[in-house]
Write an enzyme that holds these catalytic residues in place. Structure first.
Site, mmCIF file in Angstrom:
data_model
loop_
_atom_site.group_PDB
_atom_site.id
_atom_site.type_symbol
_atom_site.label_atom_id
_atom_site.label_comp_id
_atom_site.label_asym_id
_atom_site.label_seq_id
_atom_site.Cartn_x
_atom_site.Cartn_y
_atom_site.Cartn_z
ATOM 1 N N TYR A 70 -16.990 -5.311 -4.611
ATOM 2 C CA TYR A 70 -15.482 -5.361 -5.225
ATOM 3 C C TYR A 70 -15.516 -5.765 -6.583
ATOM 4 O O TYR A 70 -15.071 -4.984 -7.433
ATOM 5 C CB TYR A 70 -14.684 -5.947 -4.331
ATOM 6 C CG TYR A 70 -13.896 -5.438 -3.364
ATOM 7 C CD1 TYR A 70 -14.411 -5.320 -1.966
ATOM 8 C CD2 TYR A 70 -12.868 -4.446 -3.411
ATOM 9 C CE1 TYR A 70 -14.128 -4.781 -0.833
ATOM 10 C CE2 TYR A 70 -12.528 -3.359 -2.251
ATOM 11 C CZ TYR A 70 -13.145 -3.701 -1.174
ATOM 12 O OH TYR A 70 -12.749 -3.108 0.006
ATOM 13 N N HIS A 122 -2.077 0.452 -0.343
ATOM 14 C CA HIS A 122 -3.490 -0.226 -0.096
ATOM 15 C C HIS A 122 -3.685 -1.396 -1.012
ATOM 16 O O HIS A 122 -4.777 -1.909 -1.003
ATOM 17 C CB HIS A 122 -4.556 0.880 -0.049
ATOM 18 C CG HIS A 122 -4.420 2.052 1.009
ATOM 19 N ND1 HIS A 122 -5.063 3.158 0.806
ATOM 20 C CD2 HIS A 122 -3.733 2.061 1.988
ATOM 21 C CE1 HIS A 122 -4.760 3.849 1.679
ATOM 22 N NE2 HIS A 122 -3.912 3.237 2.512
ATOM 23 N N CYS A 159 -10.805 -20.701 -1.716
ATOM 24 C CA CYS A 159 -9.696 -21.081 -1.828
ATOM 25 C C CYS A 159 -9.131 -22.446 -2.334
ATOM 26 O O CYS A 159 -9.798 -23.403 -1.590
ATOM 27 C CB CYS A 159 -8.684 -20.737 -0.605
ATOM 28 S SG CYS A 159 -6.874 -21.029 -0.687
ATOM 29 N N THR A 200 -5.529 13.716 -2.815
ATOM 30 C CA THR A 200 -6.186 12.983 -1.563
ATOM 31 C C THR A 200 -6.466 13.886 -0.518
ATOM 32 O O THR A 200 -6.052 15.049 -0.498
ATOM 33 C CB THR A 200 -4.686 12.227 -1.129
ATOM 34 O OG1 THR A 200 -5.081 11.651 0.080
ATOM 35 C CG2 THR A 200 -3.558 13.188 -0.693
HETATM 36 C C1 BV8 Z 1 -3.967 0.693 9.927
HETATM 37 C C2 BV8 Z 1 -8.354 0.013 -0.001
HETATM 38 C C3 BV8 Z 1 -3.057 -0.167 11.809
HETATM 39 C C4 BV8 Z 1 -9.487 -0.649 -0.136
HETATM 40 C C5 BV8 Z 1 -8.278 1.858 1.679
HETATM 41 C C6 BV8 Z 1 -4.861 7.292 13.046
HETATM 42 C C7 BV8 Z 1 -5.610 8.107 13.261
HETATM 43 C C8 BV8 Z 1 -7.042 8.019 12.968
HETATM 44 C C9 BV8 Z 1 -7.550 6.908 12.425
HETATM 45 C C10 BV8 Z 1 -6.636 5.945 12.272
HETATM 46 C C11 BV8 Z 1 -5.159 6.261 12.547
HETATM 47 N N1 BV8 Z 1 -4.635 4.895 12.130
HETATM 48 C C12 BV8 Z 1 -5.210 3.854 11.613
HETATM 49 C C13 BV8 Z 1 -6.675 4.681 11.521
HETATM 50 C C14 BV8 Z 1 -7.689 3.924 11.316
HETATM 51 C C15 BV8 Z 1 -7.587 3.993 9.750
HETATM 52 C C16 BV8 Z 1 -8.152 5.284 9.267
HETATM 53 O O1 BV8 Z 1 -7.184 6.024 8.818
HETATM 54 N N2 BV8 Z 1 -9.455 5.731 9.340
HETATM 55 C C17 BV8 Z 1 -9.805 7.047 8.754
HETATM 56 C C18 BV8 Z 1 -10.756 7.082 7.973
HETATM 57 C C19 BV8 Z 1 -9.808 8.038 9.969
HETATM 58 N N3 BV8 Z 1 -6.788 3.303 9.126
HETATM 59 C C20 BV8 Z 1 -6.673 2.346 8.753
HETATM 60 O O2 BV8 Z 1 -7.435 1.275 9.351
HETATM 61 C C21 BV8 Z 1 -5.396 1.721 8.221
HETATM 62 N N4 BV8 Z 1 -4.787 0.561 8.747
HETATM 63 O O3 BV8 Z 1 -3.637 1.866 10.206
HETATM 64 O O4 BV8 Z 1 -3.402 -0.315 10.453
HETATM 65 C C22 BV8 Z 1 -4.423 -0.417 12.570
HETATM 66 C C23 BV8 Z 1 -4.700 -2.141 12.764
HETATM 67 C C24 BV8 Z 1 -5.709 -2.222 13.249
HETATM 68 C C25 BV8 Z 1 -6.423 -1.130 13.975
HETATM 69 C C26 BV8 Z 1 -6.010 0.256 13.965
HETATM 70 C C27 BV8 Z 1 -4.968 0.721 13.219
HETATM 71 C C28 BV8 Z 1 -5.680 0.893 6.718
HETATM 72 C C29 BV8 Z 1 -6.185 2.196 5.892
HETATM 73 C C30 BV8 Z 1 -6.329 1.527 4.291
HETATM 74 C C31 BV8 Z 1 -7.852 1.399 4.032
HETATM 75 N N5 BV8 Z 1 -8.157 1.208 2.743
HETATM 76 N N6 BV8 Z 1 -8.101 1.587 0.342
HETATM 77 C C32 BV8 Z 1 -10.498 0.049 -0.899
HETATM 78 O O5 BV8 Z 1 -10.179 0.702 -1.649
HETATM 79 O O6 BV8 Z 1 -11.737 -0.743 -0.686
HETATM 80 S S1 BV8 Z 1 -8.415 3.596 1.947
HETATM 81 C C33 BV8 Z 1 -9.214 4.239 0.712
HETATM 82 O O7 BV8 Z 1 -9.381 5.513 0.965
HETATM 83 C C34 BV8 Z 1 -8.694 4.439 -0.705
HETATM 84 O O8 BV8 Z 1 -7.340 4.012 -0.825
HETATM 85 C C35 BV8 Z 1 -8.512 6.000 -0.938
HETATM 86 O O9 BV8 Z 1 -7.610 6.267 -1.625
HETATM 87 C C36 BV8 Z 1 -8.741 6.285 0.415
HETATM 88 C C37 BV8 Z 1 -9.524 7.555 0.705
HETATM 89 O O10 BV8 Z 1 -8.516 8.804 0.637
HETATM 90 P P1 BV8 Z 1 -8.131 9.332 -0.743
HETATM 91 O O11 BV8 Z 1 -7.335 8.735 -1.828
HETATM 92 O O12 BV8 Z 1 -7.617 10.769 -0.058
HETATM 93 O O13 BV8 Z 1 -9.458 9.721 -1.517
HETATM 94 P P2 BV8 Z 1 -10.753 10.515 -0.859
HETATM 95 O O14 BV8 Z 1 -12.038 10.074 -1.629
HETATM 96 O O15 BV8 Z 1 -10.638 10.708 0.619
HETATM 97 O O16 BV8 Z 1 -10.268 12.177 -1.543
HETATM 98 C C38 BV8 Z 1 -10.206 12.237 -2.865
HETATM 99 C C39 BV8 Z 1 -9.458 13.562 -2.868
HETATM 100 O O17 BV8 Z 1 -9.356 13.855 -4.488
HETATM 101 C C40 BV8 Z 1 -10.171 14.777 -2.342
HETATM 102 O O18 BV8 Z 1 -9.423 15.601 -1.588
HETATM 103 C C41 BV8 Z 1 -10.810 15.574 -3.512
HETATM 104 O O19 BV8 Z 1 -10.941 17.122 -3.473
HETATM 105 C C42 BV8 Z 1 -9.627 15.209 -4.566
HETATM 106 N N7 BV8 Z 1 -10.190 15.204 -6.074
HETATM 107 C C43 BV8 Z 1 -11.440 15.129 -6.667
HETATM 108 N N8 BV8 Z 1 -11.192 15.225 -8.108
HETATM 109 C C44 BV8 Z 1 -10.032 15.471 -8.398
HETATM 110 C C45 BV8 Z 1 -9.207 15.519 -7.025
HETATM 111 N N9 BV8 Z 1 -7.859 15.582 -7.034
HETATM 112 C C46 BV8 Z 1 -7.330 15.793 -8.206
HETATM 113 N N10 BV8 Z 1 -7.842 15.831 -9.356
HETATM 114 C C47 BV8 Z 1 -9.285 15.580 -9.384
HETATM 115 N N11 BV8 Z 1 -9.839 15.533 -10.729
#
Ligand code: BV8
Length: 258
Positions: A70, A122, A159, A200
């Site tokens: 981080y 987040h 802490c 996203t």
């Molecule tokens: C939770 C902070 C309850 C940390 C982040 C339901 C179904 C399946 C899985 C789950 C579900 N519910 C919960 C889950 C599990 C999990 C999850 O979603 N897993 C996924 C991988 C399947 N979710 C969680 O754990 C969440 N908590 O639900 O709590 C719970 C509690 C206990 C047990 C179960 C559930 C917490 C999720 C938060 C995680 N923290 N960030 C850090 O940053 O280190 S998430 C992290 O990923 C970032 O925030 C980031 O934003 C995100 C990734 O998503 P995107 O933002 O979309 O980024 P990505 O890279 O994916 O895509 C980029 C996009 O930009 C692409 O489409 C690309 O084409 C586009 N792009 C590229 N260049 C450009 C562009 N667009 C425009 N202009 C450009 N130039």
């Protein structure tokens, strides 16, 4: 529909919106030099998946390693400045004062660009907190006031209240989102007439579900992304391209002839 007419049509819909939500992801910060989660990690962490590092278990197993990851990202963010996409989103909010930004990003660039009302789903890498939230959730800690020396001390900062670890104030996988943030974002999307989804992949839940909450209530979804995503199927208008190029064009089309 040509890209130009798509832009004009999207601008017309945005101009007429009464309850706009702008949902952003890591892609909106790509043109500020911040890699997205889809991008390969580099350096020490190139063999790790962000989803493996951004978890409480990873931190418990190797607190200094995760802390340093981080810190590396903070150093990248310290150099980063808002790009024309962030600036156009902030200007759009000036035109549509009821518009709210809901972001998955932790870099603070929307606020730096002048966006007023930003919901950080987040958390923020600009804040740190006690891993045990010993004084309440969250127990925010200013690490600059601590007598902690990264060169000689072997763990994350301690802490000052309980001696436990300090961690970034971000939401890790398998952690719940900040209650107020998710509830407000959900309510806004349930009431929205237009949701503008920018940069996203629509993979991470529960953030990725928010456009679907709006679409089920007949909101118009507009997406800006150079690639198709999990959201594209419900987008009435898909504007293919980087947000730093597309969003200024949308803003110009919105304000043409004003
Ligand atoms: C939770 C902070 C309850 C940390 C982040 C339901 C179904 C399946 C899985 C789950 C579900 N519910 C919960 C889950 C599990 C999990 C999850 O979603 N897993 C996924 C991988 C399947 N979710 C969680 O754990 C969440 N908590 O639900 O709590 C719970 C509690 C206990 C047990 C179960 C559930 C917490 C999720 C938060 C995680 N923290 N960030 C850090 O940053 O280190 S998430 C992290 O990923 C970032 O925030 C980031 O934003 C995100 C990734 O998503 P995107 O933002 O979309 O980024 P990505 O890279 O994916 O895509 C980029 C996009 O930009 C692409 O489409 C690309 O084409 C586009 N792009 C590229 N260049 C450009 C562009 N667009 C425009 N202009 C450009 N130039």
């Amino acid at each position: 529909m040509s890209d130009d007419s798509l832009i004009r049509e999207a601008a017309r819909v945005l101009r007429g919106s009464q309850r706009l939500v702008i949902l952003t992801g890591a892609g909106v910060s790509k043109e500020s030099g911040i890699p997205t989660f889809r991008d390969a990690l580099e350096g020490l962490w190139e063999n790790y998946d962000a989803q493996q590092l951004a978890t409480p278990d990873a931190f418990r197993r190797n607190p200094r390693f995760v802390w340093d990851w981080y810190q590396h990202r903070r150093e990248m963010m310290a150099e980063a400045r808002p790009n024309p996409g962030h600036e156009a989103i902030a200007a759009l909010q000036n035109h549509l004062p009821q518009a709210v930004v809901v972001t998955q990003n932790i870099d603070g660039l929307h606020q730096m660009a002048g966006s007023q009302d930003v919901i950080e789903l987040h958390g923020s890498l600009r804040r740190n907190k006690c891993f045990d939230n010993c004084q309440g959730n969250p127990t925010l800690i200013n690490i600059h006031t601590l007598a902690w020396n990264p060169a000689t001390d072997d763990g994350p900062p301690p802490c000052p209240h309980c001696g436990g670890w300090v961690r970034p104030d971000v939401v890790w996988f398998h952690e719940t989102l900040p209650p107020g943030a998710l509830e407000r974002a959900h309510l806004l999307c349930a009431a929205a007439d237009v949701v503008l989804v920018i940069g996203t992949s629509g993979v991470v839940q529960p953030a990725a579900n928010l456009p679907f909450v709006a679409a089920r209530r007949n909101a118009t979804i507009i997406e800006v992304n150079p690639e198709l995503s999990q959201i594209t199927a419900i987008a009435r208008y898909y504007l293919p391209g980087p947000s730093g190029e597309i969003m200024p064009q949308v803003l110009a089309a919105m304000t043409d002839g004003e």
